[in-house]
Design an enzyme around this catalytic site. Structure first.
Site, PDB file in Angstrom:
ATOM      1  N   HIS A   8       0.826  -1.219   0.000  1.00 12.50           N
ATOM      2  CA  HIS A   8       0.000   0.000   0.000  1.00 12.50           C
ATOM      3  C   HIS A   8       0.859   1.269   0.000  1.00 12.50           C
ATOM      4  O   HIS A   8       0.742   2.079  -0.923  1.00 12.50           O
ATOM      5  CB  HIS A   8      -0.993  -0.047   1.160  1.00 12.50           C
ATOM      6  CG  HIS A   8      -1.587   1.271   1.513  1.00 12.50           C
ATOM      7  ND1 HIS A   8      -2.389   1.983   0.651  1.00 12.50           N
ATOM      8  CD2 HIS A   8      -1.478   2.044   2.626  1.00 12.50           C
ATOM      9  CE1 HIS A   8      -2.754   3.128   1.235  1.00 12.50           C
ATOM     10  NE2 HIS A   8      -2.215   3.180   2.418  1.00 12.50           N
ATOM     11  N   HIS A  44       4.073   6.625   5.513  1.00 10.50           N
ATOM     12  CA  HIS A  44       2.934   7.385   6.042  1.00 10.50           C
ATOM     13  C   HIS A  44       2.104   6.630   7.078  1.00 10.50           C
ATOM     14  O   HIS A  44       1.465   7.252   7.915  1.00 10.50           O
ATOM     15  CB  HIS A  44       2.050   7.915   4.905  1.00 10.50           C
ATOM     16  CG  HIS A  44       1.090   6.914   4.330  1.00 10.50           C
ATOM     17  ND1 HIS A  44       1.405   6.133   3.254  1.00 10.50           N
ATOM     18  CD2 HIS A  44      -0.173   6.570   4.692  1.00 10.50           C
ATOM     19  CE1 HIS A  44       0.382   5.359   2.966  1.00 10.50           C
ATOM     20  NE2 HIS A  44      -0.596   5.592   3.819  1.00 10.50           N
ATOM     21  N   GLU A  71       1.252   5.406  12.842  1.00 14.66           N
ATOM     22  CA  GLU A  71      -0.082   5.011  13.280  1.00 14.66           C
ATOM     23  C   GLU A  71      -0.161   3.512  13.569  1.00 14.66           C
ATOM     24  O   GLU A  71      -0.735   3.079  14.546  1.00 14.66           O
ATOM     25  CB  GLU A  71      -1.104   5.328  12.179  1.00 14.66           C
ATOM     26  CG  GLU A  71      -1.650   6.717  12.244  1.00 14.66           C
ATOM     27  CD  GLU A  71      -2.590   6.903  13.434  1.00 14.66           C
ATOM     28  OE1 GLU A  71      -3.776   6.591  13.290  1.00 14.66           O
ATOM     29  OE2 GLU A  71      -2.123   7.346  14.491  1.00 14.66           O
ATOM     30  N   ASP A  72       0.401   2.718  12.673  1.00 18.83           N
ATOM     31  CA  ASP A  72       0.099   1.285  12.670  1.00 18.83           C
ATOM     32  C   ASP A  72       1.239   0.380  13.113  1.00 18.83           C
ATOM     33  O   ASP A  72       1.066  -0.834  13.172  1.00 18.83           O
ATOM     34  CB  ASP A  72      -0.331   0.835  11.254  1.00 18.83           C
ATOM     35  CG  ASP A  72      -1.578   1.569  10.791  1.00 18.83           C
ATOM     36  OD1 ASP A  72      -2.271   2.114  11.666  1.00 18.83           O
ATOM     37  OD2 ASP A  72      -1.836   1.604   9.585  1.00 18.83           O
ATOM     38  N   ASP A  98      -2.930   8.450  -0.866  1.00 22.37           N
ATOM     39  CA  ASP A  98      -3.322   7.383   0.057  1.00 22.37           C
ATOM     40  C   ASP A  98      -4.789   7.021  -0.181  1.00 22.37           C
ATOM     41  O   ASP A  98      -5.156   5.854  -0.346  1.00 22.37           O
ATOM     42  CB  ASP A  98      -3.111   7.888   1.494  1.00 22.37           C
ATOM     43  CG  ASP A  98      -3.586   6.913   2.555  1.00 22.37           C
ATOM     44  OD1 ASP A  98      -3.268   5.715   2.438  1.00 22.37           O
ATOM     45  OD2 ASP A  98      -4.251   7.360   3.500  1.00 22.37           O
ATOM     46  N   ASP A 143     -20.885  10.614 -27.690  1.00 20.42           N
ATOM     47  CA  ASP A 143     -20.426  10.667 -29.078  1.00 20.42           C
ATOM     48  C   ASP A 143     -19.726  11.972 -29.401  1.00 20.42           C
ATOM     49  O   ASP A 143     -20.131  12.731 -30.270  1.00 20.42           O
ATOM     50  CB  ASP A 143     -21.608  10.456 -30.038  1.00 20.42           C
ATOM     51  CG  ASP A 143     -22.096   9.020 -29.958  1.00 20.42           C
ATOM     52  OD1 ASP A 143     -21.293   8.162 -29.531  1.00 20.42           O
ATOM     53  OD2 ASP A 143     -23.258   8.763 -30.282  1.00 20.42           O
TER      54      ASP A 143
END
Ligand code: MN
Length: 718
Positions: A65, A89, A93-94, A156, A276
């Site tokens: 990701h 990024h 956080e993770d 993101d 068209d």
């Protein structure tokens, strides 16, 4: 040599899966110097390790990701810091990686961007109203200090939209709606067309899957049959340009599904009318060539009246520049042609991001804010015609805001000026909430009312029946609404108190003249009021109470005693009980307390101010003896008054605490302590105390004077 392969071969376990790194490295190599590419791959190693073991909803390793996010920005040729931050990024956080780790390894600029992205992730869009979406966009823009934060965030979101397939349908729709409401408009506002178009198409696809499929199929079908014609016409354009010696490239233009959908929905067009249409784009070397090409295509096919737009001379508000024209093509089919320079094309794709595009000869001393300002000032130059000042102003305000955005407990967004406090918030909700507020919670924790609010906090106000605004709030509130409401409340309160005082003052003065309010009588009173231009006696009492009209003069006027009558001795005094409220106040120069010999001085608008007879300021007031009134303390007053004492103490550790304890033991509160002077062995301290009266004060001073380290105690009187 395959540099990407070399780098990949060095990474642990990466030879099996490359997580998109190979493509990224190849893209980076096309515009960044090797050492910067190496810097970014180091970030990849760091990120891959931090995210090890985590996977996406799609089942892929998590690191795919951030690499995809970086890829999107690399295709826009953004600088190494932005790409590095994109890779990192989600680490703070993770994963267990900290912001300090990132700052140490990759520099503070990267850390600031990562931090900004993490903070944006923490705020949640809770309500769907259009006005709310607008505020939310503003809040996001207000929160960022470096525009690259928003670029990473948009990329993101784009990748999350691309991989939305694995989500439950309700969640898909919510995220798609949010993308159309919040993120695509931000991309549009910042002129980043490339991201805007992708976000819109993906948002459309997931929000209205059926409509999307119908349109997509129709478009594909028509494109298949259009291919031949597009190629033929492109060649025709190219040849005509070559004949005139103009360099440039011609290409068929892909349609953007969401814009087709919008055209149909808003302009009520038929699908065939919108689909068209043949789209072409001509990219030239310079502006002159653009106009020449325009002439050439108008020579080849007849232009449709009213469809020519010169966005080069008058750019669109977000800086977009191009010539637009529509031609009657073969068999009357419409041909839409866009003509612009390479620079204009790049700006049309990247907008504000174009200032973060890596350039080899770049001097990179400009701060993030300055580069963003550069973009804005470019826009401003384009717009000297003044057609879109308002837009520029609003972008400027959003990017360099003087506002903060906070949430109500229900999730509504409330904009407030920077520096606003919880009390400002309370008054912004409603005047009644402000007037009755007694406590505030920020993010569910109790805070002092004077606390300054920060972006994206959730604020809750606790109110109580019968609570009243505190005049002290005026020292910290920021908004005009709060200030006005508090003042209004004070004024109302003071008005009723001053009516009381005014009546007493007037009655006393009348007694000095051997009269009284009753003796004056209704008829005389009515005549007097009319002469004074007042509506009723309440107004008269109020004016007297506030010191705007002097009681002795008014008494003479009412009782009909002439001005130059014999000078009466003021025998009766005004009795002060200490409960008069705001119309009676006590001089902060001499701090009078019950038992002191005092005088009252009428100050217009403030009522009576009490001073001690020996107050040093009295000489200033002596010029207007008519404003003096004699006052006396009521007996048995039971409230505290402020009073000041000075002590000279020896410089020993803990002396201040000892003195404070002694004062406390005497039943007094200390409001304030000030060190007035400090010599080698002695300090002069000033205490502001709460005392009942002179007797109480004397007891305190005696106790303090008896202390071992206290040399001298005196009562201040400036
Ligand atoms: Mn992410």
């Amino acid at each position: 040599m395959d540099y990407a392969a070399t780098i990949l071969s060095k990474l642990p376990g990466a030879n099996k899966r490359d997580h998109g790194l190979r493509r990224l490295v190849e893209t980076l190599q096309s515009y960044l110097p090797e050492e910067q590419v190496a810097f970014i791959t180091a970030a990849y190693e760091f990120g891959a390790e931090a995210h090890a073991g985590q996977s996406r909803k799609t089942g892929e390793p998590y690191i795919t990701h951030p690499v995809a996010v970086a890829q999107e920005l690399a295709e826009m040729h953004l600088d190494a810091q932005a790409i590095t931050a994109a890779i990192l990024h989600d680490t703070v956080e993770d994963t267990s990686a900290s912001l300090d780790d990132i700052a140490d390894r990759f520099g503070s600029e990267v850390a600031i961007i990562v931090d900004g992205v993490s903070k944006l992730d923490q705020i949640q869009f809770r309500s769907r109203a259009e006005a709310q979406a607008e505020s939310f966009r503003k809040m996001m823009l207000a929160m960022i200090e470096d525009i690259r934060v928003i670029l990473v965030k948009l990329a993101d979101r784009l990748h999350n939209m691309q991989t939305l397939g694995a989500m439950p349908i309700e969640k898909k729709k919510r995220i798609a709606r949010e993308t159309l409401d919040i993120y695509a408009p931000i991309a549009n506002r910042l002129g980043i067309n490339r991201l805007k178009i992708q976000l819109e198409d993906l948002g459309f696809k997931h929000l209205y899957p059926f409509r999307y499929r119908v349109l997509e199929t129709a478009l594909k079908k028509s494109q298949g049959s259009q291919k031949q014609i597009v190629r033929k016409i492109s060649e025709e354009f190219s040849k005509a340009m070559a004949d005139e010696g103009i360099k440039g490239t011609v290409s068929g233009r892909q349609k953007h599904l969401y814009s087709i959908y919008n055209k149909m929905a808003q302009k009520k067009r038929l699908l065939s009318d919108v689909v068209d249409v043949y789209g072409f784009r001509v990219i030239c070397d310079d502006v002159n060539s653009c106009y020449q090409v325009l002439g050439i295509v108008h020579g080849l096919y007849k232009p449709m009246p009213g469809r020519f737009k010169d966005y080069i001379a008058i750019p669109r508000i977000n800086g977009y520049q191009s010539l637009h024209t529509t031609l009657f093509g073969p068999k009357g089919l419409p041909l839409e042609v866009q003509i612009r320079t390479r620079d204009m094309d790049r700006l049309a794709e990247s907008g504000v991001a174009s200032h973060w595009i890596y350039k080899a000869d770049e001097k990179s001393d400009a701060s993030p804010q300055r580069r963003t300002r550069e973009w804005l000032s470019n826009l401003e130059e384009l717009h000297q015609s003044g057609t879109s000042e308002e837009f520029l102003e609003s972008v400027k305000v959003d990017l360099f805001p003087d506002k903060i955005y906070v949430f109500t407990p229900k999730g509504d967004i409330m904009p407030l000026p920077k520096g606003s406090t919880t009390v400002d918030f309370a008054y912004a909700v409603h005047t009644d909430v402000g007037d009755r507020c007694v406590a505030a919670k920020v993010n569910r924790g109790l805070v002092p009312l004077r606390s300054e609010l920060q972006n994206s906090q959730t604020v809750e106000i606790v109110t109580a029946k019968g609570a009243k605004p505190n005049p002290n709030w005026l020292t910290f509130v920021r908004t005009a609404k709060a200030r006005t409401a508090i003042r209004q409340h004070m004024k109302n309160l003071r008005a009723s108190e001053s009516v009381d005082l005014g009546k007493r003052l007037l009655d006393r003065s009348l007694k000095d003249l051997g009269s009284s309010l009753r003796k004056v009588g209704k008829i005389r009173m009515a005549a007097a009021l009319e002469e004074l231009g007042l509506n009723n006696n309440t107004e008269l009492f109020e004016q007297v109470g506030l010191g705007e009209r002097l009681a002795p003069l008014t008494a003479r006027f009412l009782s009909g005693v002439s001005e130059d009558g014999e000078d009466e001795e003021n025998t009766a005094s005004l009795i002060i009980a200490g409960t008069e409220g705001m119309v009676v106040s006590y001089g902060k120069c001499c701090y009078p307390i019950p038992g002191d010999d005092v005088m009252g001085y009428l100050t217009a608008g403030r009522g009576v101010v009490i001073h001690r007879n020996q107050c040093g300021n009295l000489s200033n007031f002596r010029k207007q003896p008519e404003k003096w009134i004699s006052v006396n303390w009521q007996k048995d007053i039971d409230r505290d008054f402020a009073c000041q004492i000075q002590t000279d103490t020896r410089n020993k550790p803990g002396v201040l605490a000892e003195v404070a304890a002694t004062i406390g033991d005497c039943g007094s509160n200390i409001e304030q302590v000030e060190v007035l002077g400090r010599h080698d062995d002695c300090s002069v301290l000033s205490f502001l105390l709460q005392v009942k009266d002179r007797v109480h004060l004397a007891r305190i001073m005696r106790s303090v004077r008896n202390m071992k380290n206290v040399i001298r105690v005196s009562r201040d009187c400036a």
